[in-house]
Every structure is written in C-alpha cells, then in structure tokens.
Design a protein around this motif. Structure first.
Motif, mmCIF file in Angstrom:
data_model
loop_
_atom_site.group_PDB
_atom_site.id
_atom_site.type_symbol
_atom_site.label_atom_id
_atom_site.label_comp_id
_atom_site.label_asym_id
_atom_site.label_seq_id
_atom_site.Cartn_x
_atom_site.Cartn_y
_atom_site.Cartn_z
ATOM 1 N N GLU A 145 55.060 82.387 -57.325
ATOM 2 C CA GLU A 145 53.607 82.127 -57.967
ATOM 3 C C GLU A 145 54.175 82.844 -59.031
ATOM 4 O OE1 GLU A 145 49.632 81.778 -58.336
ATOM 5 O OE2 GLU A 145 49.954 82.333 -56.358
ATOM 6 N N LYS A 146 53.828 84.796 -59.196
ATOM 7 C CA LYS A 146 54.563 85.281 -59.953
ATOM 8 C C LYS A 146 55.448 85.249 -60.923
ATOM 9 C CE LYS A 146 51.624 88.761 -57.588
ATOM 10 N NZ LYS A 146 52.301 90.521 -58.075
ATOM 11 N N SER A 147 56.793 84.789 -60.460
ATOM 12 C CA SER A 147 57.777 85.094 -61.169
ATOM 13 C C SER A 147 58.342 83.745 -61.911
ATOM 14 C CB SER A 147 59.248 84.660 -60.629
ATOM 15 O OG SER A 147 58.902 83.907 -59.222
ATOM 16 N N THR A 148 57.766 82.082 -61.698
ATOM 17 C CA THR A 148 58.410 81.018 -61.781
ATOM 18 C C THR A 148 56.591 80.161 -61.950
ATOM 19 O OG1 THR A 148 57.953 79.920 -59.053
ATOM 20 C CG2 THR A 148 60.107 80.724 -60.684
ATOM 21 N N GLY A 149 55.321 80.558 -61.491
ATOM 22 C CA GLY A 149 54.295 79.642 -61.639
ATOM 23 C C GLY A 149 53.838 79.048 -60.934
ATOM 24 N N MET A 150 55.294 78.980 -59.739
ATOM 25 C CA MET A 150 54.884 76.834 -58.626
ATOM 26 C C MET A 150 54.272 78.024 -57.042
ATOM 27 S SD MET A 150 58.662 75.674 -56.730
ATOM 28 C CE MET A 150 57.823 74.801 -55.432
ATOM 29 N N ARG A 151 54.072 77.472 -56.674
ATOM 30 C CA ARG A 151 52.846 77.348 -55.915
ATOM 31 C C ARG A 151 53.148 76.818 -54.637
ATOM 32 N NH1 ARG A 151 46.050 77.741 -57.434
ATOM 33 N NH2 ARG A 151 46.552 79.191 -58.853
ATOM 34 N N VAL A 152 53.273 76.812 -53.248
ATOM 35 C CA VAL A 152 54.225 76.181 -52.617
ATOM 36 C C VAL A 152 53.205 77.343 -51.181
ATOM 37 C CG1 VAL A 152 55.851 78.422 -51.853
ATOM 38 C CG2 VAL A 152 56.073 76.115 -50.936
ATOM 39 N N ALA A 153 53.047 76.746 -49.442
ATOM 40 C CA ALA A 153 52.163 76.982 -48.410
ATOM 41 C C ALA A 153 53.448 77.078 -47.534
ATOM 42 C CB ALA A 153 51.466 76.153 -48.260
#
Length: 206
Positions: A145-153
């Motif tokens: 999330e910090k590096s790409t802004g993508m969130r994943v569970a």
C-alpha cells in the motif's frame, strides 16, 4: 637424252602444286596447333578458376566448421559455467532462506506477488520448511500500500503448500496464481546471468 619441254612443264607444275599443297598443309597444321593451344590454355584457365572456386568453397566450409566448433565449445563452456554457478547459488540461497535474514526478503516477495496477482484478496502458499506468519502478511500488505497505493487482504493457505523457497499467491477460488518462488525468479533472470557469465569468460580469456 634431254627431257621434252612438255615433260619438264608437267614436272614443274607438279612441283609447284606440291609446294602449294605442302605450304597449305603446313599453314592448316599451324592453325590447328594454334587453335589447340588456345583451347588448351582456355581449358587450363577455366580449370584454374574452377579449382580456385572449389578451394575457396573448401576454405569457407573449413572456416564455417571451425567457427561452429568454437561456438559449440563456447556454448558448452558457458553452459558448464552456468550450471556450476547455479549449483553454488542453490547452496547459498538454501543457507540464506534457513536464516532469520530471509524474513524481510519473503515479505517483499509476498508484496511483489500480490501486486502481480492484482486482486484485492489472495492466499499465500509457501514451503513447509519456510516460516510465514500473520505478521509477515500484514507487513507485506502495508509495504504494498505504501509503495503502490494498492490494498490487498492476505491470508495463509494452510491447505496447500509449494515446494521450494519463496511464495506463491492464489486467488481465493484457486483459479489464478502468481508464482514468486526462487526457482521461477532465477529462470526469469537466466538470460542475464548467462550474459554475465559469458562476459566474465571472455574477459578471462583475453
């Protein structure tokens, strides 16, 4: 008793005709010999050209064969060097992934695989020898999330394990996978590794 003028005339005529025919025969013989010499020289020149062409073809084949042999020898040498390097790499990585220092690497590889998979939820599969826990999954999700802004569970897949160091991420329905194991990563880098080995070999031989 002297010869009659008629007889003398006949003899003179015969001698003249004989001289003419002999001169003509000599001329024709000379022409035939000249033509024969010309044909022989032409045949010799053509044979020299053909021989030169055949020799050039033989030399070319020899040069091509030598280049092919050298190339095959170089490839065999490079392949042997690559196998030796990879065998050494396997030993080094085997030691590394059994050490505590591997933890941060596995976290990054999980984040990379999650990005490659591109889903909002994923299961993490790993070798039973390799420690992967809930905290590592949370750290990987935070890193992503910090590096790409993508969130994943992310969740651990306790039912499926893979063989070999690294991780594989799968969709929850097991239809989509992203393999980020060591052997797959090394295969992706094989071309670059071989290039480095080849350049190193060339420098050593020069």
């Amino acid at each position: 008793m002297s010869e009659s003028p008629i007889y003398e005339g006949i003899l003179q005529t015969a001698r003249s005709e004989a001289d003419r025919l002999l001169s003509k025969a000599r001329k024709e013989a000379d022409e035939i010999l000249e033509e024969a010499r010309h044909k022989a020289e032409k045949a010799c020149e053509e044979e020299r050209r053909n021989t030169s062409i055949r020799l050039d073809a033989i030399r070319t084949r020899e040069e091509n064969a030598e280049r092919s042999y050298e190339r095959a020898r170089e490839l065999k040498s490079n392949d042997a060097a690559y196998e030796a390097v990879m065998a050494r790499v396997d030993v080094l990585f085997d030691d590394f992934f059994r050490s505590p220092g591997a933890r941060d690497v596995i976290v990054r590889w999980i984040a990379e695989a999650a990005y490659g998979l591109g889903l909002s939820e994923a299961k993490v599969q790993h070798d039973v020898r390799q420690v992967v826990d809930r905290k590592m999954l949370d750290e990987a999700a935070e890193l992503l999330e910090k590096s790409t802004g993508m969130r994943v569970a992310l969740q651990l897949d306790d039912e499926h394990h893979v063989k070999g160091w690294g991780v594989q991420l799968a969709s929850l329905d097991d239809k989509v996978y992203y393999n980020n194991q060591l052997d797959v990563r090394m295969r992706r880098m094989a071309k670059d590794i071989k290039k480095i080995i080849q350049e190193s070999t060339c420098k050593a031989e020069s």
